[in-house]
Design a protein around this motif. Structure first.
Motif, PDB file in Angstrom:
ATOM      1  N   GLU A   1       0.859  -1.184   0.000  1.00 42.55           N
ATOM      2  CA  GLU A   1       0.000   0.000   0.000  1.00 42.55           C
ATOM      3  C   GLU A   1       0.888   1.224   0.000  1.00 42.55           C
ATOM      4  O   GLU A   1       2.116   1.119  -0.061  1.00 42.55           O
ATOM      5  CB  GLU A   1      -0.933  -0.002   1.212  1.00 42.55           C
ATOM      6  N   ASN A   2       0.304   2.400   0.030  1.00 43.17           N
ATOM      7  CA  ASN A   2       1.059   3.652  -0.043  1.00 43.17           C
ATOM      8  C   ASN A   2       2.216   3.670   0.948  1.00 43.17           C
ATOM      9  O   ASN A   2       1.988   3.615   2.160  1.00 43.17           O
ATOM     10  CB  ASN A   2       0.105   4.830   0.245  1.00 43.17           C
TER      11      ASN A   2
ATOM     12  N   GLN B   1      -1.986  -1.215  -3.976  1.00 40.41           N
ATOM     13  CA  GLN B   1      -2.621   0.095  -4.108  1.00 40.41           C
ATOM     14  C   GLN B   1      -2.176   0.789  -5.390  1.00 40.41           C
ATOM     15  O   GLN B   1      -2.997   1.394  -6.098  1.00 40.41           O
ATOM     16  CB  GLN B   1      -2.291   0.965  -2.893  1.00 40.41           C
TER      17      GLN B   1
ATOM     18  N   GLN C   1      -4.724   1.884  -8.305  1.00 40.61           N
ATOM     19  CA  GLN C   1      -4.843   3.300  -8.667  1.00 40.61           C
ATOM     20  C   GLN C   1      -4.606   3.493 -10.159  1.00 40.61           C
ATOM     21  O   GLN C   1      -5.303   4.284 -10.810  1.00 40.61           O
ATOM     22  CB  GLN C   1      -3.835   4.134  -7.871  1.00 40.61           C
TER      23      GLN C   1
ATOM     24  N   LEU D   1      -8.358  -0.326  -0.858  1.00 40.74           N
ATOM     25  CA  LEU D   1      -7.285   0.665  -0.810  1.00 40.74           C
ATOM     26  C   LEU D   1      -7.609   1.892  -1.666  1.00 40.74           C
ATOM     27  O   LEU D   1      -6.859   2.864  -1.653  1.00 40.74           O
ATOM     28  CB  LEU D   1      -5.965   0.045  -1.284  1.00 40.74           C
TER      29      LEU D   1
END
Length: 291
Positions: A40-41, A184, A188, A207
Motif C-alpha cells: 500500500e502507499n 494500491q 490506482q 485501498l
C-alpha cells in the motif's frame, strides 16, 4: 601448551558468564529489525510502522525497528544479508525465500475467519470489459512479479481460460504488462485509466477511495491462496522469536485489535502451518520458479 586457570580466575569467569546470561536482551543492545513490503502507499506505511514498532518494543522488551523495502525480492535479500530479522511476506515470496535462504514461517494472517484469500482481475465498470478475452491487446498492471495474489494466481486464470500458456506468453497477449510495486499502486493505475485492468488481492479495492470503489469491479477470481505471513531469517534467536510471536498473537485480543490496522489490516494472526503452502510450492514449480 596447556593453559592453567587458577580457582579465583575460574570463579571470575563463571561469574561473568552468569552475568552475561542473566543480562536482559535490551541491555545487550539486541534489536529486532522488521521488513515491510510496500503493498500500500509507502508514506502511509511509514506512519503505521512507527506506531506498531513502538508497541512491539514495549511488548517484546527490545528495541523493534521497521523499514519499507522496494519489493518482495528486496525483503528476501534483507533477510539473507541480516539487514532484517523478520519480514511481512506474501505466500509466493515466502516459498522462494524458504528454498533460497531457509526462511522460517512464524504467523499467518486471518481475514474473515480464514487464513486464505484470492486474487482478482479488476476493471473499471465503464470499460466495457466483461471477460478475460476482452483484455487481449489491453494494458494490465500487476502488483509485483513475485506476488501470488498480485500476479501469479490472477495470471493463472488466463492460462485456465486457454488465452496464454504461461507467464512468458503474457506479453504476446496483453498490450503491455506493468508491475506497479504494490496492490494500491496497481489499483490506482487501473482506477485512473492508466491501464485497463489490475491483478491484485480480493481486498485491494478497499485501498481505493469510496468513489473509486464504486467505479470498479472484478471479472474473475482465483482459487484460494494461503494468506500472507510473517517469516524469520534462519538463525534468529529462538527466545526473541518466541517473544515476538507471543506479542503478535496478543493483537488478537479485543483491547489490541485496533492496532491491526498498522499491519495491513488483517483480522488477526495464527501460527503458520507450513503444509498449508504446499499448493503455492506446486504452482511455483509449474511456472519454473522452484525446482
Amino acid at each position: 601448551m596447556a593453559m592453567h586457570v587458577n580457582r579465583r580466575t575460574a570463579l571470575l569467569l563463571a561469574s561473568a558468564s552468569a552475568m552475561s546470561l542473566a543480562t536482559p536482551l535490551a541491555a545487550q543492545d539486541v534489536r529486532l529489525r522488521l521488513a515491510f513490503i510496500p503493498q500500500e502507499n509507502p508514506e502511509k506505511l511509514l506512519g503505521d510502522i512507527e506506531a506498531i514498532t513502538g508497541w512491539l518494543t514495549s511488548e517484546v522488551g527490545v528495541p523493534v525497528e521497521g523499514f519499507v523495502t522496494i519489493d518482495h525480492a528486496a525483503a528476501v535479500e534483507a533477510l539473507r544479508n541480516g539487514d532484517a530479522d523478520i519480514s511481512f511476506m506474501g505466500a509466493l515470496p515466502f516459498v522462494l525465500a524458504e528454498a533460497e535462504i531457509g526462511a522460517v514461517p512464524l504467523l499467518s494472517e486471518v481475514y474473515r475467519d480464514a487464513p486464505s484469500y484470492t486474487g482478482r482481475i479488476f476493471v473499471r465498470r465503464d470499460s466495457g470489459i466483461g471477460s478475460l478475452a476482452d483484455l487481449r491487446g489491453r494494458n494490465i498492471a500487476f502488483a509485483d512479479p513475485i506476488s501470488e495474489s498480485g500476479y501469479l494466481y490472477p495470471l493463472a486464470e488466463f492460462v485456465k481460460a486457454g488465452l496464454i500458456e504461461g507467464p512468458t506468453a503474457a506479453d504476446a497477449f496483453f498490450g503491455r504488462v506493468f508491475f506497479a510495486g504494490g496492490y494500491q499502486q496497481a489499483m490506482q493505475a487501473m482506477a485512473e485509466g492508466l491501464v485497463d485492468a489490475a491483478g491484485a488481492s480480493q481486498y485491494a479495492d478497499l485501498l481505493l477511495t469510496p468513489r473509486q470503489q464504486a467505479e470498479v469491479t472484478w471479472i474473475v477470481e482465483s482459487e484460494p491462496i494461503p494468506s500472507h505471513l510473517v517469516i524469520a531469517r534462519p538463525g534468529l534467536d529462538a527466545g526473541l522469536q518466541d517473544r515476538f510471536i507471543d506479542a503478535m498473537l496478543r493483537l488478537n485480543a479485543p483491547e489490541n485489535r485496533k492496532k491491526l490496522r498498522y499491519l495491513y489490516g488483517p483480522d488477526g494472526y495464527v501460527r503458520s502451518d507450513s503444509a498449508a503452502y504446499d499448493g503455492v510450492r506446486d504452482m511455483a514449480r509449474r511456472y519454473g520458479l522452484l525446482e
